[in-house]
Design a protein around this motif. Structure first.
Motif, mmCIF file in Angstrom:
data_model
loop_
_atom_site.group_PDB
_atom_site.id
_atom_site.type_symbol
_atom_site.label_atom_id
_atom_site.label_comp_id
_atom_site.label_asym_id
_atom_site.label_seq_id
_atom_site.Cartn_x
_atom_site.Cartn_y
_atom_site.Cartn_z
ATOM 1 N N ARG A 24 81.442 28.527 51.589
ATOM 2 C CA ARG A 24 81.381 29.673 52.476
ATOM 3 C C ARG A 24 79.942 30.039 52.843
ATOM 4 N NH1 ARG A 24 85.839 30.647 49.250
ATOM 5 N NH2 ARG A 24 87.716 31.173 50.452
ATOM 6 N N ALA A 25 79.825 30.907 53.826
ATOM 7 C CA ALA A 25 78.531 31.452 54.225
ATOM 8 C C ALA A 25 78.576 32.962 54.082
ATOM 9 C CB ALA A 25 78.210 31.071 55.677
ATOM 10 N N PRO A 26 77.473 33.590 53.698
ATOM 11 C CA PRO A 26 77.482 35.043 53.515
ATOM 12 C C PRO A 26 77.738 35.782 54.825
ATOM 13 C CG PRO A 26 75.250 34.155 53.321
ATOM 14 C CD PRO A 26 76.173 32.981 53.362
ATOM 15 N N PHE A 27 78.374 36.936 54.709
ATOM 16 C CA PHE A 27 78.702 37.770 55.869
ATOM 17 C C PHE A 27 78.223 39.187 55.612
ATOM 18 C CE2 PHE A 27 81.879 40.594 58.020
ATOM 19 C CZ PHE A 27 81.459 40.343 59.328
ATOM 20 N N SER A 28 77.528 39.765 56.588
ATOM 21 C CA SER A 28 77.005 41.116 56.474
ATOM 22 C C SER A 28 77.511 41.991 57.612
ATOM 23 C CB SER A 28 75.464 41.107 56.509
ATOM 24 O OG SER A 28 74.934 40.369 55.427
ATOM 25 N N LEU A 45 82.214 31.843 65.043
ATOM 26 C CA LEU A 45 81.245 32.924 64.920
ATOM 27 C C LEU A 45 79.861 32.506 65.417
ATOM 28 C CD1 LEU A 45 82.209 34.606 61.523
ATOM 29 C CD2 LEU A 45 83.027 35.089 63.829
ATOM 30 N N GLU A 46 79.550 31.217 65.311
ATOM 31 C CA GLU A 46 78.298 30.734 65.887
ATOM 32 C C GLU A 46 78.319 30.873 67.408
ATOM 33 O OE1 GLU A 46 77.753 26.793 64.352
ATOM 34 O OE2 GLU A 46 77.094 27.496 62.380
ATOM 35 N N LYS A 47 79.461 30.558 68.015
ATOM 36 C CA LYS A 47 79.601 30.723 69.473
ATOM 37 C C LYS A 47 79.507 32.197 69.869
ATOM 38 C CE LYS A 47 82.471 26.605 70.127
ATOM 39 N NZ LYS A 47 83.830 26.091 70.448
ATOM 40 N N GLU A 48 79.914 33.078 68.957
ATOM 41 C CA GLU A 48 79.853 34.521 69.198
ATOM 42 C C GLU A 48 78.423 35.043 69.079
ATOM 43 O OE1 GLU A 48 82.312 38.085 69.894
ATOM 44 O OE2 GLU A 48 82.886 35.978 69.755
ATOM 45 N N GLY A 49 77.516 34.177 68.562
ATOM 46 C CA GLY A 49 76.119 34.583 68.402
ATOM 47 C C GLY A 49 75.876 35.471 67.203
ATOM 48 N N LEU A 50 76.725 35.337 66.180
ATOM 49 C CA LEU A 50 76.632 36.216 65.017
ATOM 50 C C LEU A 50 75.875 35.595 63.850
ATOM 51 C CD1 LEU A 50 80.220 37.779 65.029
ATOM 52 C CD2 LEU A 50 78.107 38.711 65.979
ATOM 53 N N GLY A 51 75.300 34.400 64.065
ATOM 54 C CA GLY A 51 74.552 33.752 63.005
ATOM 55 C C GLY A 51 74.893 32.285 62.916
ATOM 56 N N ASN A 52 74.657 31.696 61.744
ATOM 57 C CA ASN A 52 74.982 30.286 61.548
ATOM 58 C C ASN A 52 75.342 30.037 60.104
ATOM 59 O OD1 ASN A 52 72.460 29.359 60.023
ATOM 60 N ND2 ASN A 52 71.556 30.259 61.889
ATOM 61 N N ARG A 53 75.911 28.864 59.871
ATOM 62 C CA ARG A 53 76.440 28.530 58.542
ATOM 63 C C ARG A 53 75.356 28.381 57.492
ATOM 64 N NH1 ARG A 53 79.764 23.772 60.636
ATOM 65 N NH2 ARG A 53 79.520 25.013 62.528
ATOM 66 N N THR A 54 74.114 28.158 57.919
ATOM 67 C CA THR A 54 73.022 27.986 56.966
ATOM 68 C C THR A 54 72.445 29.324 56.517
ATOM 69 O OG1 THR A 54 72.436 25.879 58.007
ATOM 70 C CG2 THR A 54 70.783 26.914 56.580
ATOM 71 N N ALA A 55 72.147 30.181 57.482
ATOM 72 C CA ALA A 55 71.527 31.470 57.171
ATOM 73 C C ALA A 55 72.550 32.566 56.910
ATOM 74 C CB ALA A 55 70.596 31.886 58.311
ATOM 75 N N GLY A 56 73.795 32.333 57.353
ATOM 76 C CA GLY A 56 74.830 33.345 57.194
ATOM 77 C C GLY A 56 75.094 34.086 58.492
ATOM 78 N N PHE A 57 76.042 35.010 58.451
ATOM 79 C CA PHE A 57 76.485 35.724 59.638
ATOM 80 C C PHE A 57 76.334 37.228 59.440
ATOM 81 C CE2 PHE A 57 78.657 31.686 59.468
ATOM 82 C CZ PHE A 57 78.562 31.209 60.771
ATOM 83 N N ASN A 58 76.086 37.926 60.556
ATOM 84 C CA ASN A 58 75.939 39.383 60.517
ATOM 85 C C ASN A 58 76.540 39.983 61.775
ATOM 86 O OD1 ASN A 58 74.775 42.012 59.629
ATOM 87 N ND2 ASN A 58 73.538 41.767 61.474
ATOM 88 N N LEU A 59 77.346 41.030 61.591
ATOM 89 C CA LEU A 59 77.878 41.784 62.722
ATOM 90 C C LEU A 59 77.078 43.083 62.797
ATOM 91 C CD1 LEU A 59 80.099 41.899 64.916
ATOM 92 C CD2 LEU A 59 81.529 43.109 63.265
ATOM 93 N N PRO A 60 76.170 43.204 63.788
ATOM 94 C CA PRO A 60 75.288 44.369 63.831
ATOM 95 C C PRO A 60 76.030 45.696 63.969
ATOM 96 C CG PRO A 60 74.469 42.615 65.258
ATOM 97 C CD PRO A 60 75.849 42.225 64.841
ATOM 98 N N ASP A 61 77.134 45.707 64.717
ATOM 99 C CA ASP A 61 77.911 46.926 64.933
ATOM 100 C C ASP A 61 79.251 46.789 64.225
ATOM 101 O OD1 ASP A 61 79.289 49.120 65.761
ATOM 102 O OD2 ASP A 61 79.017 48.785 67.907
#
Length: 290
Positions: A24-28, A45-61
């Protein structure tokens, strides 16, 4: 009283199989760690522009999480339950978002549920009401279950959810379930076919009159049975007949009622595992060695 905790510890281990990060990748949410993304969502989620599998994903809002969950259901990533749950970043944090309960394991988000021991005192000892889950349940069909158990929907307190579930699952009137006593919180983190479950279980005891007869109102329970607590102890010790997380709540009950000695090192090991989890992914992030 049991001195060998091995049969009970296996239930804790079965509910604490999560290894992080694993694949898995971290999610914030708004930069605060909230969960771990299943690999099936990486490309989306990468296509959504929310991050990547290496650095993880973040939903700003975080308020946009609900809409993201709806889109993922429409795209076939999971089957919607059509029931929103509050999303917290940890046990004691306030809710900052909502999402369909079916999407929680995809994001490895913390979920809260309620479980109630329906107990009856008789002349020959303590009895427990059990339910048999309906054969068409999507999760653990036909397994034994508590008299009342369920998730806490968005906007509800645990007690409000308990009252709702008690009426729907067992036709327990409000004035009776209001007597239920909260006994504690249990946590675990588990790999399941639906994803990563990171659950908090708010537990209750309710002592019912011998004249009480539960009636299923929502079709989720096939039948009810009143069993001696000693028989329930034997079922948990020797089998996997109960739904996986029900075993944890029952082990907690056994510790509190002396069927397992809570004061021995072995009993304390079980107590710590129930309260804090055996997995580093357990809500609360205080893993206990198994």
């Amino acid at each position: 009283m049991s001195s060998d905790i091995t049969p009970f510890l296996r239930h804790l281990k079965q509910c604490n199989t999560a290894l992080i990060p694993g694949k898995r990748a971290p999610f914030s949410l708004a930069g605060t760690a909230a969960g771990w993304i299943t690999p099936e969502l990486f490309d989306r989620l990468e296509k959504e522009g929310l991050g990547n599998r290496t650095a993880g994903f973040n939903l700003p809002d975080p308020s946009k999480l609900e809409a993201l969950g709806e889109a993922l259901a429409q795209e076939g990533f999971y089957r919607s339950h059509h029931e929103l749950f509050d999303v917290r970043t940890d046990v004691d944090k306030p809710a900052i978002a909502r999402i369909d309960r079916g999407a929680l394991p995809l994001f490895g988000l913390v979920a809260t549920g309620v479980h109630m021991n329906g107990l009856v005192r008789k002349a020959d000892g303590l009895y427990l009401w059990t339910g048999r889950r309906a054969a068409n349940k999507r999760l653990d069909p036909s397994k034994l279950d508590h008299l009342v158990a369920g998730g806490v929907p968005a906007g509800h307190t645990a007690r409000e959810a308990l009252i709702k579930e008690a009426a729907e699952e067992a036709s327990i009137p409000h004035n009776l379930v209001a007597l239920a006593q909260e006994t504690g919180h249990l946590v675990y983190a588990m790999e399941r076919p639906e994803g990563l479950r990171r659950d908090i279980l708010v537990c209750y005891d309710l002592y019912l009159p011998e004249s009480f007869e539960p009636e299923a109102a929502d079709g989720e329970v096939e039948s009810f049975a009143l069993l001696p607590l000693a028989k329930v102890f034997q079922i948990v010790r020797d089998t996997d007949e109960f739904k996986f997380n029900v075993n944890l709540v029952l082990i907690d009950l056994f510790l509190r009622h002396g069927l397992i000695d809570a004061h021995t090192p072995a009993g304390q090991q079980l107590r710590a595992g129930l309260n804090h989890g055996l997995s580093a992914a357990s809500p609360g992030h205080h893993p206990v060695s198994a």
